[in-house]
Structure formats: structure tokens, C-alpha cells
Design a protein around this motif. Structure first.
Motif, short mmCIF file in Angstrom:
data_model
loop_
_atom_site.label_atom_id
_atom_site.label_comp_id
_atom_site.label_asym_id
_atom_site.label_seq_id
_atom_site.Cartn_x
_atom_site.Cartn_y
_atom_site.Cartn_z
N THR A 283 68.29 -21.68 19.99
CA THR A 283 66.94 -21.32 19.50
C THR A 283 66.34 -20.04 19.55
O THR A 283 66.66 -19.49 21.06
N VAL A 284 65.55 -19.70 18.83
CA VAL A 284 65.02 -18.31 18.87
C VAL A 284 63.44 -18.54 18.34
O VAL A 284 63.27 -19.07 17.31
N VAL A 285 62.65 -18.01 19.27
CA VAL A 285 61.17 -17.90 18.78
C VAL A 285 60.90 -16.49 18.52
O VAL A 285 61.19 -15.31 19.13
N CYS A 286 60.32 -16.44 17.26
CA CYS A 286 60.28 -15.15 16.75
C CYS A 286 58.78 -14.81 16.68
O CYS A 286 57.95 -15.59 16.56
N MET A 287 58.39 -13.24 16.98
CA MET A 287 57.15 -12.76 17.11
C MET A 287 56.44 -12.53 15.64
O MET A 287 57.00 -12.55 14.77
N PRO A 288 55.21 -12.81 15.85
CA PRO A 288 54.49 -12.62 14.33
C PRO A 288 53.96 -11.14 13.85
O PRO A 288 53.36 -11.23 12.77
N ASN A 289 54.57 -10.08 14.37
CA ASN A 289 54.06 -8.79 13.95
C ASN A 289 54.86 -8.60 12.63
O ASN A 289 55.51 -7.55 12.80
N THR A 290 54.83 -9.35 11.61
CA THR A 290 55.55 -9.09 10.46
C THR A 290 54.47 -8.44 9.40
O THR A 290 53.42 -8.12 9.59
N ARG A 291 54.89 -8.43 8.24
CA ARG A 291 54.21 -7.80 7.24
C ARG A 291 54.09 -8.84 6.00
O ARG A 291 55.12 -8.66 5.30
N PRO A 292 53.46 -9.72 5.67
CA PRO A 292 52.11 -9.94 6.45
C PRO A 292 52.19 -10.57 7.77
O PRO A 292 53.37 -11.30 8.17
N VAL A 293 51.32 -10.46 8.59
CA VAL A 293 51.42 -11.07 9.85
C VAL A 293 51.45 -12.57 9.85
O VAL A 293 50.90 -13.28 8.77
N LEU A 294 52.07 -13.21 10.87
CA LEU A 294 52.20 -14.67 10.71
C LEU A 294 50.90 -15.37 11.39
O LEU A 294 50.99 -15.85 12.44
N ASP A 295 49.88 -15.31 10.60
CA ASP A 295 48.67 -15.85 10.66
C ASP A 295 48.24 -16.92 9.90
O ASP A 295 47.19 -17.58 9.79
N ASP A 296 49.25 -17.40 9.00
CA ASP A 296 49.01 -18.28 7.78
C ASP A 296 50.01 -19.36 8.10
O ASP A 296 51.08 -19.13 8.05
N PRO A 297 49.58 -20.81 8.06
CA PRO A 297 50.21 -21.88 8.29
C PRO A 297 51.48 -22.00 7.18
O PRO A 297 52.50 -22.55 7.44
N ALA A 298 51.21 -21.51 6.01
CA ALA A 298 52.15 -21.41 4.91
C ALA A 298 53.28 -20.75 5.23
O ALA A 298 54.62 -20.98 4.90
N LEU A 299 53.03 -19.44 5.70
CA LEU A 299 54.19 -18.59 6.14
C LEU A 299 55.05 -19.23 7.28
O LEU A 299 56.22 -19.12 7.29
N ILE A 300 54.38 -19.88 8.35
CA ILE A 300 55.08 -20.39 9.39
C ILE A 300 56.14 -21.57 8.59
O ILE A 300 57.32 -21.52 8.97
N ARG A 301 55.47 -22.52 7.73
CA ARG A 301 56.18 -23.59 7.20
C ARG A 301 57.37 -22.92 6.45
O ARG A 301 58.57 -23.45 6.56
N SER A 302 57.48 -21.81 5.78
CA SER A 302 58.26 -21.49 4.78
C SER A 302 59.30 -20.85 5.47
O SER A 302 60.51 -20.83 5.12
N LEU A 303 59.06 -20.16 6.76
CA LEU A 303 60.14 -19.44 7.59
C LEU A 303 61.01 -20.40 8.23
O LEU A 303 62.02 -20.36 8.14
N ILE A 304 60.28 -21.55 8.67
CA ILE A 304 61.21 -22.61 9.12
C ILE A 304 62.09 -23.23 8.16
O ILE A 304 63.12 -23.68 8.48
N GLU A 305 61.50 -23.51 7.16
CA GLU A 305 62.38 -24.15 6.10
C GLU A 305 63.56 -23.34 5.60
O GLU A 305 64.57 -23.78 5.32
N LYS A 306 63.31 -21.95 5.37
CA LYS A 306 64.36 -21.14 5.23
C LYS A 306 65.56 -21.05 6.11
O LYS A 306 66.51 -21.25 5.99
#
Length: 421
Positions: A80-103
């Protein structure tokens, strides 16, 4: 169904087998069923949990992406890995969180549990939509990569996270004290003529954040604060005192702050530039003592990949970070196993992160999740970055000989990594 044979439980020399079915441990020493893998006498443990890794997706995939980062994690024994949100764009959008988990779920590697940003765009000004981010699957809130300079905003975040039953994780450095420091402030930085980052930058911020938690706790709102990559003795004393006061404060330490010191910067090699910086040998020894006495809650790597070209810049311009999630256990076992012992080291990388997060404790018992790692505790192997799954195929430990390499990682009952040869 999967059976792993010829494995030993920690502290035992007896060879056993374990059978996995439907993502769970079915039982031990049952008749061989399904696919059968040979553990070759290795020691089995619950797969490790990483609370602090930078996987760089979206937006910085030249450094790392979900596939390379989660493959590297699995090769390091992490389930299990908790990834940090300082991406581009930042992980401040629920849709981004869902898409990363699904991928990540489609990759069949280590399991991804994203952290979401505390503030919109990690600008430190307005809170992100924390409730919606949690609902989307975020497991932690942090603006890591940046420090939280606005104490009022952090207090509001802690209040909100308390209401949501979530952890706030902080990069504890006072940016005004850190200024343009590129290494630990002290005799080595003065001798080299490099701008220093004082220990007070970390301690002052840890003290501030603890006092915010203390105030909320006194009001019956004990918000959970997790201090990332603690690097100084003074900051550890502050966390230790907070624990004695009964405050819900936890902290992590990274292996590189235990094994490397500011003396490495005498090479002027930006490979050793990290944030917070490598400190003194006295700090490293003090942090190890914190692991031994329980003041430090868990280990985390702060896996922070960059391109080789970026890390070949001079110290003033190069980005901070070391990527070594594949080496974390072998490094700790080789350097500090004789002082920590196997049970303590495994706890720091499995059960301890779960305690920080309030997750169920990992187990090898029948019925537990089938997240396992098999470790070769004795065979020495040379660190060869060309073999890394990570895109960051360079490391301060290149050419060194380590023991304790993972040979097999199983996540949710399926093989996520198996060492060849």
C-alpha cells in the motif's frame, strides 16, 4: 487461489506454506492448491505500508508515473502506498482522486491510497473540498511539497479533518527560517560557503502546529496531526513532549535521515539535497533512539524521484529529493537491523503506519488480507540502479552491498512482484 511454500514466519526456522484465496489468507500448511510458488526459505511478513511517496502523476511523468512508482513500491515489498498531492495539477479535485485510484487498480501492482491537498492548488489560502475529497477516496490531507505558513488555515483544516475522522500530515518547516538554505546549517555549511537550513526551522514549525492541536484538544476536538520526515533531535523532543501531554500527534522518520548526514554535501553532489536536509550524525543517532523507544511512530521513505538531469544541476538549483522505495527495507535491515531487531523493524513498516492512520492492523492469520512480502534476510546483493523499477535509476547507495531484499510481494492475493533469479 495461490500457495506459497517454503517460507518462514518471523522468528521461526520452520518452513511452512500459506494458501491465499479471494484476496484473503485461507490458511497455513494446507494441501497445495492453485498456483504454487516457492518462497525459497524466505521470511514472510505483511506487505509494507508507505505513508509518504511522490509518484508524480499527473503532470510530471518524466520523473515517475503510477506504473513505474507502484512497480517500484511492490519491488520494495510495499502493498500500500499513500501518494502525495503536489502533482500538476494538484490533487485537490475529487475527480482526480477517483481517476488515480481506478487507474492504479488496473495495474495489478501496489495498492494506491492518494493523499489530497489541504488547500486549493496548495496555495495555503483556501481549504480544498475536504469532504468531497474524502468521499472520492483520499485517505489523508497534506500540502506536502510546500509548508503551511498560514496558521489560521491549518487550524481550520485540523478542525475539519477531525470532523471527518482524517489525519492532517504536515511538512514542518518555517519557510522564513529555511529561506534559501540548501543543506543543514552548521559547521559543514559554513565551511562550504553554502546557505544553511537551521534546525530551528523544523522545530519552530513543529512547536506551532502542536500548540494548535493542543488548543483544539482542550476544546474537545482532538485533531490528528502527523509530522512528516522528522529530521532533528529538537523536533523529536517536541513530539515526545506532545505525546506525554496526551495530544494526538504522530511522526515519521525516513531512512535517509538515519543513514546519511550533512557530511555527504562535501561532495557538492545534489544527490544528497533533500527537504528537510540531511542533518548531523548526532541528529541521526537521536532519531534512531526515537525509533527504539517508540517516540517515532513509523518509517516512511519520502520517495521523491527527479530526472537525472535535474539532480545533476548545482546545489543551488537542483530540486530536493531521493528516490529509493525499492531499497528501504534492505537499507534499514543492513544498517540498523542489529539494533532494531526484525520484529521492531517490521512493525515500523507495517503495523505502525496502520496505527497512525487508524487502519486495521495487518496480520498473517487466516482470514487476514492477502498482502504479503517474502524477504531474503541473509543474501547480500549489490545495489544496481539499472535494475530499478522506478524511473529514477540513480541512488546514493549505488554499488553498496545490502541484505534483506524482497523476493515476492503479493497484494490482494495476486503477485505484484517476483524477483527473477
Amino acid at each position: 487461489m495461490l500457495t506459497i511454500k517454503n517460507i518462514k514466519r518471523p522468528g521461526s526456522d520452520t518452513l511452512e506454506s500459506v494458501t491465499l484465496e479471494d484476496g484473503l489468507i485461507k490458511g497455513w500448511n494446507l494441501p497445495e492448491q492453485g498456483d504454487v510458488l516457492d518462497g525459497r526459505g524466505g521470511t514472510v511478513a505483511p506487505a509494507f505500508t508507505e505513508l509518504h511517496a511522490h509518484l508524480r502523476e499527473p503532470g510530471q511523468t518524466e520523473k515517475e508515473d503510477l506504473h513505474s512508482g507502484l512497480a517500484a513500491a511492490a519491488a520494495g515489498g510495499y502493498g500500500t502506498v499513500v501518494c502525495m498531492p503536489n502533482t500538476r495539477p494538484v490533487l485537490d479535485d475529487p475527480a482526480l482522486i477517483r481517476s488515480l485510484i481506478e487507474k492504479a487498480g488496473r495495474l495489478g501492482l501496489a495498492r494506491l491510497k492518494p493523499a489530497a491537498a489541504i488547500t486549493r492548488g496548495q496555495k495555503g489560502e483556501a481549504l480544498a473540498e475536504l469532504q468531497y475529497l474524502k468521499d472520492a477516496g483520499a485517505v489523508m490531507f497534506t500540502d506536502d511539497g510546500l509548508t503551511n505558513e498560514n496558521a489560521r488555515v491549518l487550524r481550520l483544516a485540523l478542525e475539519t479533518a477531525h470532523a471527518l475522522g482524517m489525519v492532517i500530515s504536515v511538512h514542518a518547516e518555517d519557510a522564513t527560517l529555511r529561506a534559501d538554505g540548501v543543506m543543514n546549517e552548521g559547521p559543514v555549511s559554513e565551511e562550504l560557503g553554502l546557505p544553511g537550513n537551521p534546525a530551528a526551522a523544523e522545530a519552530a514549525r513543529v512547536a506551532r502546529d502542536i500548540e494548535i492541536v493542543a488548543g483544539l484538544t482542550a476544546q474537545g476536538r482532538p485533531a490528528r496531526l502527523h509530522v512528516q520526515h522528522l529530521s532533528t533531535a529538537r523536533a523529536l523532543d517536541l513530539v515526545r513532549d506532545a505525546k506525554k501531554r496526551g495530544l494526538p500527534v504522530t511522526c515519521e522518520v525516513c531512512p535517509h535521515h538515519l543513514d546519511l548526514t550533512d557530511e555527504k554535501l562535501r561532495t557538492f553532489d545534489a544527490m544528497y539535497k533533500v527537504a528537510p536536509p540531511l542533518r548531523t550524525q548526532a541528529d541521526a543517532e537521536y532519531l534512531l533512539g526515537g525509533l527504539l523507544d517508540g517516540s517515532v511512530d513509523c518509517l516512511a521513505t519520502d520517495h521523491a524521484p527527479h530526472t537525472k538531469a535535474e539532480k545533476e544541476r548545482d546545489l543551488l538549483e537542483a530540486p530536493s529529493g531521493i528516490a529509493y522505495i525499492e531499497l528501504a527495507f534492505p537499507l534499514m535491515w543492513t544498517r540498523f537491523g542489529h539494533r532494531l531487531g526484525l520484529d521492531k523493524l517490521l512493525d515500523l513498516m507495517t503495523a505502525a503506519p496502520a496505527r497512525v492512520m487508524g487502519w486495521p492492523q495487518p496480520s498473517l492469520d487466516a482470514g487476514a488480507p492477502a498482502d504479503l512480502v517474502v524477504l531474503d534476510l541473509d543474501t547480500e546483493r549489490e545495489v544496481n540502479p539499472a535494475e530499478f523499477k522506478s524511473k529514477a535509476k540513480f541512488t546514493p547507495w549505488q554499488g553498496q552491498t545490502l541484505r534483506g531484499w524482497p523476493t515476492l510481494t503479493v497484494v490482494d492475493g495476486r503477485v505484484a512482484y517476483q524477483r527473477e533469479g
